[in-house]
Write a protein that holds these residues in place. Structure first.
Motif, PDB file in Angstrom:
ATOM      1  N   UNK A 185       0.841  -1.191   0.000  1.00  0.00           N
ATOM      2  CA  UNK A 185       0.000   0.000   0.000  1.00  0.00           C
ATOM      3  C   UNK A 185       0.878   1.242   0.000  1.00  0.00           C
ATOM      4  N   UNK A 186       0.807   1.995  -1.095  1.00  0.00           N
ATOM      5  CA  UNK A 186       1.573   3.227  -1.232  1.00  0.00           C
ATOM      6  C   UNK A 186       0.587   4.380  -1.368  1.00  0.00           C
ATOM      7  N   UNK A 187       0.697   5.329  -0.494  1.00  0.00           N
ATOM      8  CA  UNK A 187      -0.237   6.462  -0.450  1.00  0.00           C
ATOM      9  C   UNK A 187       0.558   7.755  -0.519  1.00  0.00           C
ATOM     10  N   UNK A 188      -0.128   8.885  -0.641  1.00  0.00           N
ATOM     11  CA  UNK A 188       0.585  10.172  -0.601  1.00  0.00           C
ATOM     12  C   UNK A 188       1.420  10.343   0.658  1.00  0.00           C
ATOM     13  N   UNK A 189       0.985   9.718   1.775  1.00  0.00           N
ATOM     14  CA  UNK A 189       1.768   9.804   3.008  1.00  0.00           C
ATOM     15  C   UNK A 189       3.140   9.160   2.844  1.00  0.00           C
ATOM     16  N   UNK A 190       3.234   8.196   1.910  1.00  0.00           N
ATOM     17  CA  UNK A 190       4.520   7.543   1.661  1.00  0.00           C
ATOM     18  C   UNK A 190       5.559   8.516   1.131  1.00  0.00           C
ATOM     19  N   UNK A 191       5.074   9.659   0.633  1.00  0.00           N
ATOM     20  CA  UNK A 191       5.970  10.697   0.115  1.00  0.00           C
ATOM     21  C   UNK A 191       5.965  11.935   1.002  1.00  0.00           C
ATOM     22  N   UNK A 192       5.506  11.762   2.264  1.00  0.00           N
ATOM     23  CA  UNK A 192       5.519  12.855   3.234  1.00  0.00           C
ATOM     24  C   UNK A 192       4.448  13.887   3.019  1.00  0.00           C
ATOM     25  N   UNK A 193       3.407  13.533   2.269  1.00  0.00           N
ATOM     26  CA  UNK A 193       2.332  14.489   1.987  1.00  0.00           C
ATOM     27  C   UNK A 193       1.215  14.323   3.023  1.00  0.00           C
TER      28      UNK A 193
END
Length: 518
Positions: A508-516
């Motif tokens: 599961x990759x979400x915007x949070x994975x990019x610090x967003x």
């Protein structure tokens, strides 16, 4: 296995390569990184080259050439002398002038003056101003090559020998610490090792150099007894430029240490012809204007070989290396000498490691905090990047200097720069409503031109620094160049491969994975 992609496979192989070739440097096994002078201690020397002596040496070589030509062609000359950077002699029969002039055409960069004199012709040969400048420049460049060859033959690891200014040579010798080592190396560097063979003048007597000059001779001291002088005929029969090999051994009769030298074909012919015509006379073996021996010629010596007896095996070892590496075209003088202690080098390593570790931790923590999972992926690439720098330098036997350590510290920041650009491009695409997969692919694609421009520009600067910089600057340039190329592999190819693997694995990759923030 289907979830693996070629990018990730290359990244894993690079990581394994980096680890495998980094470990030997930490356990002091080969291959390992060589530490420079500023990190492990050693000697720092600045040498000056006496260019005027190179000019005098060239004049003596010209005189020897003229002597050889006239003897071979049976052209009778008299009063062959070298004085004031010129060669003068008298051609007895002026009718031989055309024949001699034809032979003298082999001399390059000279002016030839001829003065008629009572049926004979007086010749005066001098070097042109351009040839004098060229001779001095060649002497400096040849001295650099000769000193480097001697140090390599002596077994020193990674000596640095570079040109400094117009007439100076900088020598850095890592690992030379004890007074005995310093003396041996300094002797090896400063020894001109200019071998010459002279005919001994047994017809005249001379007490001073001026007396000798009257006969066209020189007065040189014995190596073992400076008070004992030898009157020698000039020019020399031959010189050390004709030596092809020199080995250490012992004489058969007295078992004294000796150097056995071999001459090239031209030298062998000159040596054979001279000894054949001068049986019963003495031949002096001279090294750096000191007579080592003056044996009587018993018979013609063919094969182009001879021997020089010396005082000790250590002296023989140093002199043999110097003769094999070639004589210095001009004497060198010590202008500056510094010793860097091992404790100072250890302190430099400690402070550099503190800077590296501190910078590394700050970058790693910041990337993980600011970019989340993407920052951790970038940190993994950064770690592999450091392993690759050390591994490549160890594999090629590169020398790590203090500026090189600074280059590694700088690389820590530069290595994550590409991932910062990529992550920001991915964030932009996510804000535009693109899916994570599309945003990742688009982020790498859109960031590529900016990353390549920045890294290629920096790489060009590193190449220029390496090409035109001195030893310490070269160390900085090498580590920076290796770091840039390694970061291109890890930060672009490696992290991209990791994201492709995570997507293929269904993570599961979400915007949070990019610090967003959602």
């Amino acid at each position: 296995m289907k979830k693996l992609n070629y990018r990730l496979v290359i990244f894993i192989l690079a990581a394994l390569f980096g680890i495998a070739f980094t470990i030997p440097s930490f356990i002091n096994k080969e291959p390992k990184i060589n530490l420079g002078l500023d990190l492990q201690g050693g000697m720092y020397l600045v040498l000056g080259v006496k260019g005027d002596e190179a000019v005098k040496s060239k004049i003596k070589t010209i005189a020897s050439t003229i002597k050889y030509i006239t003897d071979k062609k049976e052209l009778f000359i008299d009063n062959l002398k070298t004085k004031d950077n010129s060669v003068t002699f008298e051609l007895i029969d002026k009718d031989d002038a055309a024949k001699l002039d034809k032979e003298l055409k082999i001399l390059k960069g000279v002016n030839i003056q001829k003065t008629p004199k009572n049926g004979s012709i007086e010749y005066k040969i001098t070097l042109t101003p351009q040839e004098i400048i060229k001779t001095k420049d060649d002497a400096l460049n040849q001295a650099i090559q000769t000193i480097r060859s001697r140090l390599d033959a002596f077994g020193l690891a990674e000596p640095t020998v570079t040109k400094q200014g117009k007439d100076k040579i900088l020598v850095e010798l890592p690992g030379i610490k004890t007074p005995k080592e310093q003396h041996s190396v300094q002797q090896l560097i400063s020894t001109s090792a200019h071998l010459e063979l002279y005919a001994v003048d047994e017809e005249h007597r001379a007490l001073t150099p001026k007396d000798a000059e009257k006969y066209g001779d020189i007065l040189l001291p014995s190596k073992d007894n400076p008070d004992r002088k030898y009157l020698l005929k000039t020019p020399p029969v031959l010189d050390g430029s004709m030596i092809t090999d020199a080995t250490v051994g012992f004489t058969q009769k007295t078992n004294q240490p000796a150097i056995f030298f071999t001459l090239n074909s031209q030298g062998a012919q000159i040596f054979g012809d001279f000894t054949g015509k001068n049986v019963g006379k003495r031949l002096a073996i001279v090294v750096d204007n000191k007579v080592y021996s003056a044996p009587t010629i018993q018979e013609r010596i063919g094969g182009g070989s001879g021997q020089i007896t010396v005082g000790s095996p250590e002296e023989a070892h140093v002199l043999a290396i110097a003769l094999r590496s070639g004589s210095l075209p001009a004497p060198v003088m010590l202008l500056e000498k510094r010793s860097v202690g091992a404790s100072l080098g250890a302190d430099s390593i400690r402070q550099s490691l503190i800077a590296l570790i501190t910078g590394f931790i700050v970058v790693v923590v910041f990337m993980a905090w600011y970019y989340g999972t993407a920052g951790i992926v970038a940190d993994i690439a950064l770690i592999v990047n450091l392993f690759l720098i050390i591994a490549i330098m160890a594999l090629f036997g590169a020398t790590l200097t203090l500026p090189g350590m600074a280059g590694i510290v700088l690389t820590v920041g530069m290595a994550v720069d590409a991932n910062v650009i990529i992550n920001e491009r991915i964030r932009e695409l996510i804000r535009e409503g693109k899916s994570i997969k599309v945003a990742i692919e688009g982020g790498y694609k859109n960031a590529m031109s900016a990353i390549l421009d920045a890294n290629i520009t920096t790489l060009i600067a590193a190449i220029a620094l390496f090409a035109y910089g001195t030893g310490t600057i070269k160390g900085f340039a090498i580590t920076m160049a290796i770091g840039i190329m390694a970061s291109m592999l890890t930060a672009i190819l490696g992290t991209h491969g990791i994201w492709e693997y995570l997507l293929a694995s269904g993570k599961k990759i979400t915007p949070k994975s990019f610090g967003m923030k959602v």
